[in-house]
Motif scaffolding. Structure first.
Motif, PDB file in Angstrom:
ATOM      1  N   THR A  39       0.844  -1.187   0.000  1.00  0.00           N
ATOM      2  CA  THR A  39       0.000   0.000   0.000  1.00  0.00           C
ATOM      3  C   THR A  39       0.884   1.244   0.000  1.00  0.00           C
ATOM      4  OG1 THR A  39      -0.148   0.048   2.407  1.00  0.00           O
ATOM      5  CG2 THR A  39      -1.886  -1.116   1.231  1.00  0.00           C
ATOM      6  N   VAL A  40       0.379   2.283  -0.615  1.00  0.00           N
ATOM      7  CA  VAL A  40       1.097   3.553  -0.631  1.00  0.00           C
ATOM      8  C   VAL A  40       0.239   4.609   0.045  1.00  0.00           C
ATOM      9  CG1 VAL A  40       2.432   2.986  -2.673  1.00  0.00           C
ATOM     10  CG2 VAL A  40       0.243   4.131  -2.932  1.00  0.00           C
ATOM     11  N   GLU A  41       0.902   5.601   0.625  1.00  0.00           N
ATOM     12  CA  GLU A  41       0.210   6.694   1.297  1.00  0.00           C
ATOM     13  C   GLU A  41       0.732   8.023   0.769  1.00  0.00           C
ATOM     14  OE1 GLU A  41       0.869   6.294   5.452  1.00  0.00           O
ATOM     15  OE2 GLU A  41      -0.219   4.400   5.627  1.00  0.00           O
ATOM     16  N   GLY A  42      -0.130   9.005   0.809  1.00  0.00           N
ATOM     17  CA  GLY A  42       0.309  10.357   0.481  1.00  0.00           C
ATOM     18  C   GLY A  42       0.321  10.686  -0.988  1.00  0.00           C
ATOM     19  N   THR A  43      -0.322   9.858  -1.788  1.00  0.00           N
ATOM     20  CA  THR A  43      -0.382  10.138  -3.213  1.00  0.00           C
ATOM     21  C   THR A  43      -1.649   9.521  -3.781  1.00  0.00           C
ATOM     22  OG1 THR A  43       0.821   9.997  -5.312  1.00  0.00           O
ATOM     23  CG2 THR A  43       0.866   8.053  -3.895  1.00  0.00           C
ATOM     24  N   SER A  44      -2.021   9.930  -4.967  1.00  0.00           N
ATOM     25  CA  SER A  44      -3.179   9.323  -5.621  1.00  0.00           C
ATOM     26  C   SER A  44      -2.801   8.948  -7.051  1.00  0.00           C
ATOM     27  CB  SER A  44      -4.364  10.298  -5.629  1.00  0.00           C
ATOM     28  OG  SER A  44      -4.019  11.474  -6.317  1.00  0.00           O
ATOM     29  N   ASN A  45      -3.465   7.892  -7.513  1.00  0.00           N
ATOM     30  CA  ASN A  45      -3.260   7.403  -8.879  1.00  0.00           C
ATOM     31  C   ASN A  45      -1.793   7.153  -9.235  1.00  0.00           C
ATOM     32  OD1 ASN A  45      -4.280   6.513 -11.343  1.00  0.00           O
ATOM     33  ND2 ASN A  45      -3.941   8.497 -12.308  1.00  0.00           N
ATOM     34  N   PRO A  46      -1.055   6.481  -8.376  1.00  0.00           N
ATOM     35  CA  PRO A  46       0.337   6.170  -8.730  1.00  0.00           C
ATOM     36  C   PRO A  46       0.397   4.978  -9.683  1.00  0.00           C
ATOM     37  CG  PRO A  46      -0.181   5.172  -6.642  1.00  0.00           C
ATOM     38  CD  PRO A  46      -1.418   5.918  -7.064  1.00  0.00           C
ATOM     39  N   ASN A  47       1.488   4.846 -10.409  1.00  0.00           N
ATOM     40  CA  ASN A  47       1.790   3.586 -11.089  1.00  0.00           C
ATOM     41  C   ASN A  47       2.406   2.665 -10.033  1.00  0.00           C
ATOM     42  OD1 ASN A  47       0.988   4.660 -13.556  1.00  0.00           O
ATOM     43  ND2 ASN A  47       3.057   5.317 -14.067  1.00  0.00           N
ATOM     44  N   LEU A  48       2.002   1.408 -10.036  1.00  0.00           N
ATOM     45  CA  LEU A  48       2.502   0.457  -9.043  1.00  0.00           C
ATOM     46  C   LEU A  48       3.148  -0.733  -9.725  1.00  0.00           C
ATOM     47  CD1 LEU A  48      -0.524   0.549  -6.548  1.00  0.00           C
ATOM     48  CD2 LEU A  48       1.709   1.628  -6.259  1.00  0.00           C
ATOM     49  N   ALA A 108      -1.549 -10.619 -10.108  1.00  0.00           N
ATOM     50  CA  ALA A 108      -1.596  -9.380  -9.342  1.00  0.00           C
ATOM     51  C   ALA A 108      -2.974  -8.763  -9.473  1.00  0.00           C
ATOM     52  CB  ALA A 108      -0.521  -8.410  -9.824  1.00  0.00           C
ATOM     53  N   SER A 109      -3.339  -7.995  -8.465  1.00  0.00           N
ATOM     54  CA  SER A 109      -4.615  -7.294  -8.509  1.00  0.00           C
ATOM     55  C   SER A 109      -4.442  -5.921  -7.872  1.00  0.00           C
ATOM     56  CB  SER A 109      -5.704  -8.093  -7.776  1.00  0.00           C
ATOM     57  OG  SER A 109      -5.365  -8.251  -6.404  1.00  0.00           O
ATOM     58  N   ARG A 110      -5.294  -5.005  -8.303  1.00  0.00           N
ATOM     59  CA  ARG A 110      -5.289  -3.651  -7.740  1.00  0.00           C
ATOM     60  C   ARG A 110      -6.737  -3.296  -7.414  1.00  0.00           C
ATOM     61  NH1 ARG A 110      -2.074   1.595 -10.081  1.00  0.00           N
ATOM     62  NH2 ARG A 110      -2.731   3.073  -8.482  1.00  0.00           N
ATOM     63  N   PRO A 111      -7.176  -3.705  -6.235  1.00  0.00           N
ATOM     64  CA  PRO A 111      -8.579  -3.462  -5.875  1.00  0.00           C
ATOM     65  C   PRO A 111      -8.882  -2.017  -5.488  1.00  0.00           C
ATOM     66  CG  PRO A 111      -7.419  -4.586  -4.107  1.00  0.00           C
ATOM     67  CD  PRO A 111      -6.466  -4.498  -5.260  1.00  0.00           C
ATOM     68  N   GLN A 112      -7.865  -1.300  -5.032  1.00  0.00           N
ATOM     69  CA  GLN A 112      -8.027   0.109  -4.672  1.00  0.00           C
ATOM     70  C   GLN A 112      -6.872   0.904  -5.267  1.00  0.00           C
ATOM     71  OE1 GLN A 112      -8.818   0.811  -0.453  1.00  0.00           O
ATOM     72  NE2 GLN A 112      -9.325  -1.352  -0.197  1.00  0.00           N
ATOM     73  N   ASP A 113      -7.026   2.215  -5.326  1.00  0.00           N
ATOM     74  CA  ASP A 113      -6.038   3.068  -5.980  1.00  0.00           C
ATOM     75  C   ASP A 113      -4.643   2.891  -5.393  1.00  0.00           C
ATOM     76  OD1 ASP A 113      -5.155   6.510  -5.945  1.00  0.00           O
ATOM     77  OD2 ASP A 113      -5.076   5.170  -7.676  1.00  0.00           O
ATOM     78  N   PHE A 167       4.819  -7.445 -12.623  1.00  0.00           N
ATOM     79  CA  PHE A 167       3.549  -6.820 -12.980  1.00  0.00           C
ATOM     80  C   PHE A 167       3.651  -5.323 -12.765  1.00  0.00           C
ATOM     81  CE2 PHE A 167       1.159 -10.735 -13.192  1.00  0.00           C
ATOM     82  CZ  PHE A 167       1.760 -11.557 -12.254  1.00  0.00           C
ATOM     83  N   TYR A 168       2.843  -4.580 -13.526  1.00  0.00           N
ATOM     84  CA  TYR A 168       2.676  -3.179 -13.204  1.00  0.00           C
ATOM     85  C   TYR A 168       1.242  -2.777 -13.466  1.00  0.00           C
ATOM     86  CZ  TYR A 168       3.232  -1.829 -18.181  1.00  0.00           C
ATOM     87  OH  TYR A 168       3.101  -1.681 -19.528  1.00  0.00           O
ATOM     88  N   SER A 169       0.855  -1.688 -12.800  1.00  0.00           N
ATOM     89  CA  SER A 169      -0.536  -1.248 -12.864  1.00  0.00           C
ATOM     90  C   SER A 169      -0.577   0.275 -12.951  1.00  0.00           C
ATOM     91  CB  SER A 169      -1.298  -1.713 -11.620  1.00  0.00           C
ATOM     92  OG  SER A 169      -2.575  -1.120 -11.565  1.00  0.00           O
ATOM     93  N   VAL A 170      -1.351   0.766 -13.897  1.00  0.00           N
ATOM     94  CA  VAL A 170      -1.485   2.223 -14.042  1.00  0.00           C
ATOM     95  C   VAL A 170      -2.792   2.732 -13.454  1.00  0.00           C
ATOM     96  CG1 VAL A 170       0.010   2.249 -16.067  1.00  0.00           C
ATOM     97  CG2 VAL A 170      -2.471   2.050 -16.353  1.00  0.00           C
ATOM     98  N   GLY A 171      -3.629   1.811 -12.941  1.00  0.00           N
ATOM     99  CA  GLY A 171      -4.885   2.243 -12.335  1.00  0.00           C
ATOM    100  C   GLY A 171      -5.645   1.060 -11.768  1.00  0.00           C
ATOM    101  N   ILE A 172      -6.742   1.360 -11.058  1.00  0.00           N
ATOM    102  CA  ILE A 172      -7.549   0.310 -10.439  1.00  0.00           C
ATOM    103  C   ILE A 172      -7.981  -0.704 -11.484  1.00  0.00           C
ATOM    104  CG2 ILE A 172      -9.713  -0.173  -9.228  1.00  0.00           C
ATOM    105  CD1 ILE A 172      -9.475   2.588  -7.945  1.00  0.00           C
ATOM    106  N   GLY A 173      -7.758  -1.972 -11.191  1.00  0.00           N
ATOM    107  CA  GLY A 173      -8.186  -3.044 -12.066  1.00  0.00           C
ATOM    108  C   GLY A 173      -7.350  -3.217 -13.323  1.00  0.00           C
TER     109      GLY A 173
END
Lengths: 113, 109
Positions: free
Chosen positions: B24-33, B66-71, B48-54
């Motif tokens: 999880t990340v804090e202090g930012t929104s819509n990061p690439n993960l 991998a999954s990205r259920p939240q931002d 894996f990488y993710s540019v947004g939810i889902g």
């Protein structure tokens, strides 16, 4: 093939000596360039990065790196190493137009007292 | 300030068992993960990488997902672990630069 190469797998230097770690890349356009350090069992810490501008980049812990377009290189240097600099060092790039960091194989630095 | 959390720090799992690593990340929104794996004595491989939810992109075929259920949440999973899944797993986020978590050392026995 596009790649990042760190020619030296392992380097040993004496404490107080100067250090240069080599990094070469093979991409058509100049990528964004990074150096990271990893202490044993730890995550990665960013030392410095180059996006554009001045080709000599200053980083943390007394490190610097010089971008040389003609040689496709981004070598990391430190004038005088300390025992605490013993670690694994990774060069990494983000190719232009990509959104992912590509790493070299790393160079393990050992410091002799 | 922006921070990234990874857990657990160490994990020992038997072959064939499931896996779930969370980042999880804090202090930012819509990061690439990103999820990277570092096998013993080797460099870092992007998994894996993710540019947004889902939105998940896979870099190498494997029995991980991998999954990205939240931002600001990125999860690495497996239904059945293999011995070759052992390694050091690092999560990273990128908005103005790449920052890495402290990693999870996974040993499959």
């Amino acid at each position: 093939a596009q790649s990042v190469t760190q020619p030296d797998i392992h380097i040993t230097v004496s404490e107080g000596a100067s250090l240069e770690l080599r990094c070469n890349y093979s991409y058509g356009a100049t990528p964004y360039l990074f150096w990271y350090v990893q202490s044993p069992g730890q995550g990665l810490q960013l030392l410095l990065k180059y996006f554009s501008g001045d080709t000599l980049v200053q980083g943390i812990k007394g490190f610097e790196a010089e971008f040389k377009r003609s040689q496709s290189s981004f070598n990391l240097r430190k004038p005088s190493v300390h025992w605490s600099d013993a670690a694994e060092y990774f060069c990494a790039v983000v190719p232009q137009g990509a959104q992912k960091l590509v790493f070299g194989q790393g160079t393990r630095l050992t410091i002799n007292p | 300030s922006q921070t990234i959390h990874q857990w657990p720090a160490t994990l020992v799992q038997p072959v064939g068992s499931p896996l779930s690593l969370e980042c999880t990340v804090e202090g930012t929104s819509n990061p690439n993960l990103y999820w990277y794996r570092q096998a013993a004595g080797r460099g870092l491989q992007l998994l894996f990488y993710s540019v947004g939810i889902g939105q998940i992109s896979s870099e190498v075929p494997q029995n991980l997902s991998a999954s990205r259920p939240q931002d600001r949440q990125f999860i690495l999973s497996s239904k059945k672990l293999l011995l070759s899944d052992s390694g050091f797993y690092l999560c990273a986020w990128d908005k103005y630069g790449y920052t890495f978590g402290s990693g999870t050392r996974l040993t499959v026995v």
